[in-house]
Write a protein that holds these residues in place. Sequence first.
Motif, PDB file in Angstrom:
ATOM      1  N   ALA A  71       0.978  -1.058   0.602  1.00 13.71           N
ATOM      2  CA  ALA A  71      -0.187  -0.081   0.442  1.00 13.71           C
ATOM      3  C   ALA A  71       0.925   1.237   0.152  1.00 13.71           C
ATOM      4  CB  ALA A  71      -1.041   0.087   1.130  1.00 13.71           C
ATOM      5  N   GLY A  72       1.855   1.813   0.984  1.00 14.47           N
ATOM      6  CA  GLY A  72       2.919   2.233   0.776  1.00 14.47           C
ATOM      7  C   GLY A  72       3.640   2.368   0.067  1.00 14.47           C
ATOM      8  N   ARG A  73       3.945   1.570  -1.090  1.00 14.63           N
ATOM      9  CA  ARG A  73       5.008   1.728  -2.267  1.00 14.63           C
ATOM     10  C   ARG A  73       3.279   2.337  -3.527  1.00 14.63           C
ATOM     11  NH1 ARG A  73       8.090  -3.770  -2.433  1.00 14.63           N
ATOM     12  NH2 ARG A  73       9.494  -3.410  -0.803  1.00 14.63           N
ATOM     13  N   ARG A  74       2.470   1.634  -3.663  1.00 15.33           N
ATOM     14  CA  ARG A  74       1.474   1.836  -4.589  1.00 15.33           C
ATOM     15  C   ARG A  74       0.820   3.540  -4.408  1.00 15.33           C
ATOM     16  NH1 ARG A  74      -1.323   2.704  -8.552  1.00 15.33           N
ATOM     17  NH2 ARG A  74      -3.586   3.012  -8.495  1.00 15.33           N
ATOM     18  N   ALA A  75       0.052   4.022  -2.582  1.00 22.93           N
ATOM     19  CA  ALA A  75       0.932   4.990  -2.606  1.00 22.93           C
ATOM     20  C   ALA A  75       2.475   6.228  -3.066  1.00 22.93           C
ATOM     21  CB  ALA A  75      -0.133   5.828  -0.902  1.00 22.93           C
ATOM     22  N   ARG A  76       3.096   6.211  -2.903  1.00 24.90           N
ATOM     23  CA  ARG A  76       3.603   6.668  -3.271  1.00 24.90           C
ATOM     24  C   ARG A  76       3.448   6.379  -4.802  1.00 24.90           C
ATOM     25  NH1 ARG A  76       7.658  10.853  -2.922  1.00 24.90           N
ATOM     26  NH2 ARG A  76       9.059   9.847  -3.216  1.00 24.90           N
ATOM     27  N   ASP A  77       3.773   5.802  -5.762  1.00 19.37           N
ATOM     28  CA  ASP A  77       4.151   5.736  -7.336  1.00 19.37           C
ATOM     29  C   ASP A  77       3.065   6.408  -7.236  1.00 19.37           C
ATOM     30  OD1 ASP A  77       5.265   3.231  -6.865  1.00 19.37           O
ATOM     31  OD2 ASP A  77       4.615   1.321  -7.774  1.00 19.37           O
ATOM     32  N   ILE A  78       1.565   6.141  -7.137  1.00 17.35           N
ATOM     33  CA  ILE A  78       0.564   7.805  -7.010  1.00 17.35           C
ATOM     34  C   ILE A  78       0.890   9.013  -6.691  1.00 17.35           C
ATOM     35  CG2 ILE A  78      -1.635   8.425  -6.254  1.00 17.35           C
ATOM     36  CD1 ILE A  78      -2.945   5.614  -5.729  1.00 17.35           C
ATOM     37  N   GLU A  79       1.356   9.099  -5.701  1.00 16.86           N
ATOM     38  CA  GLU A  79       2.355  10.738  -6.215  1.00 16.86           C
ATOM     39  C   GLU A  79       2.866  10.502  -6.965  1.00 16.86           C
ATOM     40  OE1 GLU A  79       4.533  13.068  -2.631  1.00 16.86           O
ATOM     41  OE2 GLU A  79       4.664  11.409  -1.943  1.00 16.86           O
ATOM     42  N   LEU A  80       3.920   9.690  -6.896  1.00 17.61           N
ATOM     43  CA  LEU A  80       5.107  10.305  -8.293  1.00 17.61           C
ATOM     44  C   LEU A  80       4.553  10.628  -9.442  1.00 17.61           C
ATOM     45  CD1 LEU A  80       7.858   8.100  -7.312  1.00 17.61           C
ATOM     46  CD2 LEU A  80       7.852  10.292  -6.663  1.00 17.61           C
ATOM     47  N   ALA A  81       3.241   9.452  -9.818  1.00 13.26           N
ATOM     48  CA  ALA A  81       2.880   9.719 -10.913  1.00 13.26           C
ATOM     49  C   ALA A  81       2.737  11.372 -11.445  1.00 13.26           C
ATOM     50  CB  ALA A  81       1.722   8.420 -11.323  1.00 13.26           C
ATOM     51  N   ALA A  82       1.732  11.658 -10.469  1.00 15.22           N
ATOM     52  CA  ALA A  82       0.909  12.731 -10.003  1.00 15.22           C
ATOM     53  C   ALA A  82       1.376  13.954 -10.112  1.00 15.22           C
ATOM     54  CB  ALA A  82       0.027  13.231  -8.978  1.00 15.22           C
ATOM     55  N   ARG A  83       3.431  13.894  -9.788  1.00 11.88           N
ATOM     56  CA  ARG A  83       3.936  15.242  -9.957  1.00 11.88           C
ATOM     57  C   ARG A  83       4.727  15.164 -11.076  1.00 11.88           C
ATOM     58  NH1 ARG A  83       8.608  14.946  -4.870  1.00 11.88           N
ATOM     59  NH2 ARG A  83       6.705  15.098  -3.447  1.00 11.88           N
ATOM     60  N   ARG A  84       5.140  13.729 -11.780  1.00  9.85           N
ATOM     61  CA  ARG A  84       4.860  12.950 -13.271  1.00  9.85           C
ATOM     62  C   ARG A  84       4.626  14.505 -14.049  1.00  9.85           C
ATOM     63  NH1 ARG A  84       7.185   8.791 -12.092  1.00  9.85           N
ATOM     64  NH2 ARG A  84       5.029   7.343 -12.932  1.00  9.85           N
ATOM     65  N   GLU A  85       2.576  14.288 -14.143  1.00  8.03           N
ATOM     66  CA  GLU A  85       1.778  14.674 -14.534  1.00  8.03           C
ATOM     67  C   GLU A  85       1.349  16.568 -14.292  1.00  8.03           C
ATOM     68  OE1 GLU A  85      -2.359  12.952 -14.751  1.00  8.03           O
ATOM     69  OE2 GLU A  85      -1.214  11.036 -14.498  1.00  8.03           O
ATOM     70  N   VAL A  86       1.973  16.592 -13.527  1.00  7.83           N
ATOM     71  CA  VAL A  86       2.109  18.362 -13.048  1.00  7.83           C
ATOM     72  C   VAL A  86       3.362  18.542 -13.650  1.00  7.83           C
ATOM     73  CG1 VAL A  86       2.710  19.688 -11.273  1.00  7.83           C
ATOM     74  CG2 VAL A  86       0.649  18.221 -11.096  1.00  7.83           C
ATOM     75  N   VAL A  87       3.873  18.125 -13.833  1.00  3.33           N
ATOM     76  CA  VAL A  87       5.685  18.805 -14.711  1.00  3.33           C
ATOM     77  C   VAL A  87       5.096  18.965 -16.585  1.00  3.33           C
ATOM     78  CG1 VAL A  87       8.056  18.651 -15.053  1.00  3.33           C
ATOM     79  CG2 VAL A  87       7.096  17.813 -12.909  1.00  3.33           C
ATOM     80  N   LEU A  88       4.429  17.422 -16.399  1.00  5.67           N
ATOM     81  CA  LEU A  88       4.203  17.337 -17.550  1.00  5.67           C
ATOM     82  C   LEU A  88       3.819  19.086 -18.416  1.00  5.67           C
ATOM     83  CD1 LEU A  88       4.127  13.717 -19.271  1.00  5.67           C
ATOM     84  CD2 LEU A  88       6.126  15.254 -19.513  1.00  5.67           C
ATOM     85  N   GLU A  89       2.009  18.900 -17.759  1.00  7.87           N
ATOM     86  CA  GLU A  89       1.381  20.242 -17.679  1.00  7.87           C
ATOM     87  C   GLU A  89       1.903  20.806 -17.471  1.00  7.87           C
ATOM     88  OE1 GLU A  89      -2.211  21.401 -18.569  1.00  7.87           O
ATOM     89  OE2 GLU A  89      -1.708  19.566 -19.340  1.00  7.87           O
ATOM     90  N   LEU A  90       2.267  21.366 -16.962  1.00  7.44           N
ATOM     91  CA  LEU A  90       3.848  22.607 -16.269  1.00  7.44           C
ATOM     92  C   LEU A  90       4.120  23.072 -17.758  1.00  7.44           C
ATOM     93  CD1 LEU A  90       4.444  25.527 -14.432  1.00  7.44           C
ATOM     94  CD2 LEU A  90       5.815  23.798 -14.252  1.00  7.44           C
TER      95      LEU A  90
END
Length: 170
Positions: A71-90
């Motif tokens: 669950a911790g790994r999954r939550a971290r994966d989700i956070e990292l994916a969200a960060r990547r999306e934010v940078v790409l959108e930025l």
Amino acid sequence: MTGVRDALAPVSGALLRRARLDADAMIAAAEHDAAQTLAVARRAAQDMIDEAREAGTSEARARADAVRVRAGRRARDIELAARREVVLELRRRAVAAVLALRDDPCYPRLVERLRELARESGGDDLIVREHPDGGVVGVGRGRRVDCSLGALAGRAVDALGAEAERLWAR
């Protein structure tokens, strides 16, 4: 190179301010989504942990630990994916904002200044041409100076570097 930075300072400043505003909004949305996902994951993990405790066996405890780690790994994966999306959108928004400069009445002066900066960076023998998407690109023997609008916007986003990480640390 200082001349390039000085000449592009107003554009970079405007891009940076806009990028920060866009990043703040995107980060808030991403943090909200990540928090919700993390809460769901934690609830699911806690439910599994409670079941394991009720069973009272060492096997159940081991399973609960494994679930918590996943669950911790999954939550971290989700956070990292969200960060990547934010940078790409930025990056996408920064490029779009800079490309809009082509419609500005001052654009011809900007192109001329970019030509000068390209020659200052790459040498007077540089062949400088307008880029189809805006700005200019200079090519000379063994050198290339990219002052296209897309490249400049990308560099502005890249320049956020550690500052972008600080946005996430709020």
